[in-house]
Write an enzyme that holds these catalytic residues in place. Sequence first.
Site, PDB file in Angstrom:
ATOM      1  N   ASP A  95       0.799  -1.231   0.000  1.00 33.91           N
ATOM      2  CA  ASP A  95       0.000   0.000   0.000  1.00 33.91           C
ATOM      3  C   ASP A  95       0.830   1.279   0.000  1.00 33.91           C
ATOM      4  O   ASP A  95       0.403   2.310   0.513  1.00 33.91           O
ATOM      5  CB  ASP A  95      -0.921  -0.012   1.226  1.00 33.91           C
ATOM      6  CG  ASP A  95      -0.145  -0.271   2.510  1.00 33.91           C
ATOM      7  OD1 ASP A  95       1.064  -0.028   2.528  1.00 33.91           O
ATOM      8  OD2 ASP A  95      -0.764  -0.727   3.501  1.00 33.91           O
ATOM      9  N   GLU A 117      -1.039  -8.934  -1.441  1.00 33.05           N
ATOM     10  CA  GLU A 117      -1.625  -8.374  -0.207  1.00 33.05           C
ATOM     11  C   GLU A 117      -2.783  -7.429  -0.561  1.00 33.05           C
ATOM     12  O   GLU A 117      -2.843  -6.273  -0.118  1.00 33.05           O
ATOM     13  CB  GLU A 117      -0.586  -7.656   0.657  1.00 33.05           C
ATOM     14  CG  GLU A 117      -1.032  -7.432   2.097  1.00 33.05           C
ATOM     15  CD  GLU A 117       0.015  -6.661   2.917  1.00 33.05           C
ATOM     16  OE1 GLU A 117       0.154  -5.452   2.728  1.00 33.05           O
ATOM     17  OE2 GLU A 117       0.676  -7.294   3.737  1.00 33.05           O
ATOM     18  N   GLU A 131      -1.907   5.167   3.201  1.00 34.16           N
ATOM     19  CA  GLU A 131      -1.921   3.770   2.752  1.00 34.16           C
ATOM     20  C   GLU A 131      -3.298   3.293   2.264  1.00 34.16           C
ATOM     21  O   GLU A 131      -3.389   2.552   1.281  1.00 34.16           O
ATOM     22  CB  GLU A 131      -1.418   2.833   3.862  1.00 34.16           C
ATOM     23  CG  GLU A 131       0.062   2.973   4.188  1.00 34.16           C
ATOM     24  CD  GLU A 131       0.351   4.012   5.252  1.00 34.16           C
ATOM     25  OE1 GLU A 131      -0.562   4.829   5.581  1.00 34.16           O
ATOM     26  OE2 GLU A 131       1.482   4.035   5.759  1.00 34.16           O
ATOM     27  N   HIS A 203       6.585   3.966  13.813  1.00 35.10           N
ATOM     28  CA  HIS A 203       6.987   5.049  12.900  1.00 35.10           C
ATOM     29  C   HIS A 203       5.903   5.399  11.893  1.00 35.10           C
ATOM     30  O   HIS A 203       6.170   5.888  10.812  1.00 35.10           O
ATOM     31  CB  HIS A 203       8.285   4.692  12.174  1.00 35.10           C
ATOM     32  CG  HIS A 203       8.240   3.358  11.463  1.00 35.10           C
ATOM     33  ND1 HIS A 203       8.798   2.226  11.999  1.00 35.10           N
ATOM     34  CD2 HIS A 203       7.699   2.998  10.291  1.00 35.10           C
ATOM     35  CE1 HIS A 203       8.610   1.217  11.169  1.00 35.10           C
ATOM     36  NE2 HIS A 203       7.934   1.664  10.117  1.00 35.10           N
ATOM     37  N   ARG A 205       3.155   7.343   9.912  1.00 31.10           N
ATOM     38  CA  ARG A 205       2.927   8.758   9.631  1.00 31.10           C
ATOM     39  C   ARG A 205       1.741   9.301  10.424  1.00 31.10           C
ATOM     40  O   ARG A 205       1.768  10.411  10.929  1.00 31.10           O
ATOM     41  CB  ARG A 205       2.667   8.900   8.125  1.00 31.10           C
ATOM     42  CG  ARG A 205       2.787  10.273   7.564  1.00 31.10           C
ATOM     43  CD  ARG A 205       2.650  10.215   6.046  1.00 31.10           C
ATOM     44  NE  ARG A 205       3.911   9.920   5.397  1.00 31.10           N
ATOM     45  CZ  ARG A 205       4.711  10.859   4.865  1.00 31.10           C
ATOM     46  NH1 ARG A 205       4.360  12.126   4.905  1.00 31.10           N
ATOM     47  NH2 ARG A 205       5.844  10.521   4.286  1.00 31.10           N
ATOM     48  N   HIS A 236      13.223   4.134  13.615  1.00 31.27           N
ATOM     49  CA  HIS A 236      13.201   4.514  12.196  1.00 31.27           C
ATOM     50  C   HIS A 236      13.959   5.834  12.006  1.00 31.27           C
ATOM     51  O   HIS A 236      13.860   6.723  12.847  1.00 31.27           O
ATOM     52  CB  HIS A 236      11.723   4.687  11.812  1.00 31.27           C
ATOM     53  CG  HIS A 236      11.456   4.681  10.351  1.00 31.27           C
ATOM     54  ND1 HIS A 236      11.574   5.807   9.582  1.00 31.27           N
ATOM     55  CD2 HIS A 236      11.059   3.695   9.518  1.00 31.27           C
ATOM     56  CE1 HIS A 236      11.267   5.507   8.333  1.00 31.27           C
ATOM     57  NE2 HIS A 236      10.950   4.232   8.269  1.00 31.27           N
TER      58      HIS A 236
HETATM   59  N1  UDP Z   1      11.584  -4.939  10.489  1.00 35.67           N
HETATM   60  C1  UDP Z   1      12.972  -5.007  10.360  1.00 35.67           C
HETATM   61  N2  UDP Z   1      13.755  -4.270  11.219  1.00 35.67           N
HETATM   62  C2  UDP Z   1      13.240  -3.467  12.191  1.00 35.67           C
HETATM   63  C3  UDP Z   1      11.814  -3.372  12.294  1.00 35.67           C
HETATM   64  C4  UDP Z   1      11.025  -4.123  11.425  1.00 35.67           C
HETATM   65  O1  UDP Z   1      13.473  -5.721   9.491  1.00 35.67           O
HETATM   66  O2  UDP Z   1      14.009  -2.834  12.928  1.00 35.67           O
HETATM   67  C5  UDP Z   1      10.739  -5.712   9.552  1.00 35.67           C
HETATM   68  C6  UDP Z   1       9.639  -6.534  10.181  1.00 35.67           C
HETATM   69  O3  UDP Z   1      10.058  -7.859  10.401  1.00 35.67           O
HETATM   70  C7  UDP Z   1       8.502  -6.455   9.170  1.00 35.67           C
HETATM   71  C8  UDP Z   1       8.766  -5.183   8.411  1.00 35.67           C
HETATM   72  O4  UDP Z   1      10.086  -4.779   8.718  1.00 35.67           O
HETATM   73  O5  UDP Z   1       8.551  -7.522   8.252  1.00 35.67           O
HETATM   74  C9  UDP Z   1       7.770  -4.117   8.817  1.00 35.67           C
HETATM   75  O6  UDP Z   1       8.101  -2.932   8.219  1.00 35.67           O
HETATM   76  P1  UDP Z   1       7.427  -1.548   8.610  1.00 35.67           P
HETATM   77  O7  UDP Z   1       7.027  -1.558  10.042  1.00 35.67           O
HETATM   78  O8  UDP Z   1       8.384  -0.498   8.148  1.00 35.67           O
HETATM   79  O9  UDP Z   1       6.191  -1.414   7.644  1.00 35.67           O
HETATM   80  P2  UDP Z   1       4.689  -1.923   7.714  1.00 35.67           P
HETATM   81  O10 UDP Z   1       4.715  -3.360   8.091  1.00 35.67           O
HETATM   82  O11 UDP Z   1       3.950  -1.080   8.696  1.00 35.67           O
HETATM   83  O12 UDP Z   1       4.206  -1.738   6.317  1.00 35.67           O
END
Ligand code: UDP
Length: 364
Positions: A95, A117, A131, A203, A205, A236
Amino acid sequence: KKILCVIGTRPEAIKMAPVILALQNQSWAKVRVLATAQHRQMLDQVNNFFGIEPDIDLDIMRQNQALTTLTARLMLDLDDVLEAEKPDAVLVQGDTTTVMTVALACFYHRIPIGHVEAGLRTWDMQNPFPEEANRVIAGKLARWHFAPTEKARQNLLKEGVPDREIVVTGNTVIDALLMTAAKKLNIGVDVDPDKRLVLITSHRRENFGEPFCNICRALRTLSENNPTVQFLYPVHPNPNVKDVAYEFLSELPNFILCAPLDYAPFIAAMKQAYIIITDSGGVQEEAPALGKPVLVLRDETERPEAVDQGVVKLIGPHYKKIVEEVQRLLDDETAYRAMARGVSPYGDGQAAERIVKTLREYFV
Ligand code: UDP
């Protein structure tokens, strides 16, 4: 057939990796990988881990780039890429602005899009911003909707997507997780294995500003009230997050702030964690599969399945609620056990195979 797989950010790289790897094993498919690099370093480390090398890299990231500028620059670059590559299908995941922009560019170029997804919805266009709008637009334009759950399929049907265009595959994040969790992993940060660990990621937004300050205040209180518990927060790099987190949370003896962990060390940290506090989508999907209770720093989620099963709980970005709910899980063994059941409503590790099968049946 030429299949172009697009990745922009860390979660896209993680969730697309199993699809890219599965397609690379197909004799009928020529896989090309396009990185828009909406995020830079975090994307690269995931690709390195999975052994994926982008064929085209647009390196689009700039500091503090407006979403409109990002979209416009990407759109111009995509014209050239799609003209040169002429893919038979393009796969996008999730997204992000990358997903929405690529979907629109492919639509204009009359190239079919597969949305990995697909069908996650809060039904509120403003939330999460941006998103929800990104995935709704991508969903309108997609030819194949790879829905992670039955609930996501129902959402798509409700929007008028024909049933024959939807395949319930599970989420590829579980494919990636199972591939990784089986390996010998190391967090790489100095945590005491004998102390309970609370792992945090935040993190989003939508939480920037006052909500994020409340989250940090609550974490500070929890850390002060629980000196025998360790807290680990990989932060982040966005200044809206990093500056505030370091202001509130540095100098606490039991609170570790560090740079984002690479993917495998992060999985190790999740495995080691007692409780996970997050506003991440991916972590909400991964942690239940590892049997870890998740408290979500949002008031709603497009991933309600684990909430319905009682292993994920929404606690919002609210100071009092965060302090109470985390403390309860730390103090109340029964409440803890009820949430630490190892339920995985998001997949069985075979999602990529189902996606590839759908494309194979179409093209071969
Ligand atoms: N993740 C990572 N390192 C970190 C924090 C998260 O590799 O320090 C991984 C986690 O395993 C997951 C993904 O990043 O698969 C999540 O990414 P993020 O939170 O940025 O995005 P969202 O899932 O909200 O789209």
